[in-house]
Design a protein around this motif. Sequence first.
Motif, PDB file in Angstrom:
ATOM      1  N   UNK A  22      77.790  72.801  35.362  1.00  0.00           N
ATOM      2  CA  UNK A  22      77.026  73.269  34.201  1.00  0.00           C
ATOM      3  C   UNK A  22      75.519  73.334  34.434  1.00  0.00           C
ATOM      4  N   UNK A  23      75.048  72.839  35.587  1.00  0.00           N
ATOM      5  CA  UNK A  23      73.617  72.859  35.874  1.00  0.00           C
ATOM      6  C   UNK A  23      73.162  74.091  36.650  1.00  0.00           C
ATOM      7  N   UNK A  24      74.079  74.978  37.007  1.00  0.00           N
ATOM      8  CA  UNK A  24      73.737  76.192  37.733  1.00  0.00           C
ATOM      9  C   UNK A  24      72.917  77.100  36.821  1.00  0.00           C
ATOM     10  N   UNK A  25      71.867  77.715  37.368  1.00  0.00           N
ATOM     11  CA  UNK A  25      71.043  78.639  36.591  1.00  0.00           C
ATOM     12  C   UNK A  25      71.821  79.911  36.287  1.00  0.00           C
ATOM     13  N   UNK A  26      71.780  80.344  35.036  1.00  0.00           N
ATOM     14  CA  UNK A  26      72.428  81.603  34.647  1.00  0.00           C
ATOM     15  C   UNK A  26      71.445  82.414  33.810  1.00  0.00           C
ATOM     16  N   UNK A  27      71.716  83.699  33.697  1.00  0.00           N
ATOM     17  CA  UNK A  27      70.884  84.562  32.874  1.00  0.00           C
ATOM     18  C   UNK A  27      69.535  84.868  33.483  1.00  0.00           C
ATOM     19  N   UNK A  28      69.417  84.831  34.803  1.00  0.00           N
ATOM     20  CA  UNK A  28      68.135  85.040  35.471  1.00  0.00           C
ATOM     21  C   UNK A  28      67.987  86.429  36.096  1.00  0.00           C
ATOM     22  N   UNK A  29      69.054  87.183  36.223  1.00  0.00           N
ATOM     23  CA  UNK A  29      68.991  88.480  36.898  1.00  0.00           C
ATOM     24  C   UNK A  29      68.188  89.479  36.080  1.00  0.00           C
ATOM     25  N   UNK A  30      67.405  90.290  36.770  1.00  0.00           N
ATOM     26  CA  UNK A  30      66.637  91.333  36.098  1.00  0.00           C
ATOM     27  C   UNK A  30      67.207  92.719  36.376  1.00  0.00           C
ATOM     28  N   UNK A  31      68.132  92.797  37.335  1.00  0.00           N
ATOM     29  CA  UNK A  31      68.808  94.052  37.629  1.00  0.00           C
ATOM     30  C   UNK A  31      70.145  93.749  38.271  1.00  0.00           C
ATOM     31  N   UNK A  32      71.009  94.748  38.302  1.00  0.00           N
ATOM     32  CA  UNK A  32      72.324  94.563  38.896  1.00  0.00           C
ATOM     33  C   UNK A  32      72.213  94.575  40.415  1.00  0.00           C
ATOM     34  N   UNK A  33      72.945  93.673  41.059  1.00  0.00           N
ATOM     35  CA  UNK A  33      72.984  93.645  42.511  1.00  0.00           C
ATOM     36  C   UNK A  33      73.971  94.719  42.991  1.00  0.00           C
ATOM     37  N   UNK A  34      73.913  95.084  44.268  1.00  0.00           N
ATOM     38  CA  UNK A  34      74.910  96.029  44.791  1.00  0.00           C
ATOM     39  C   UNK A  34      76.339  95.529  44.559  1.00  0.00           C
TER      40      UNK A  34
END
Length: 64
Positions: A22-34
Amino acid sequence: MHYGRFAFSRNRQPTILPIPDPNVAIGRATEMSPNDILRVNRLYTCNSTSSRHNLDPNEEVMME
């Protein structure tokens, strides 16, 4: 492609917790990865081309 852990919360408590850590960072992406693009295309059986020419829709995708 995640909402942050407090998305949709009305009481400032987390609404989304990663499993098993539960400590993993989520919701940080600003764009889709390949990899995100390939997985979405496969999910929706999409045959359209991408603006990134190095993506191969037939390539095996590693599930994270």
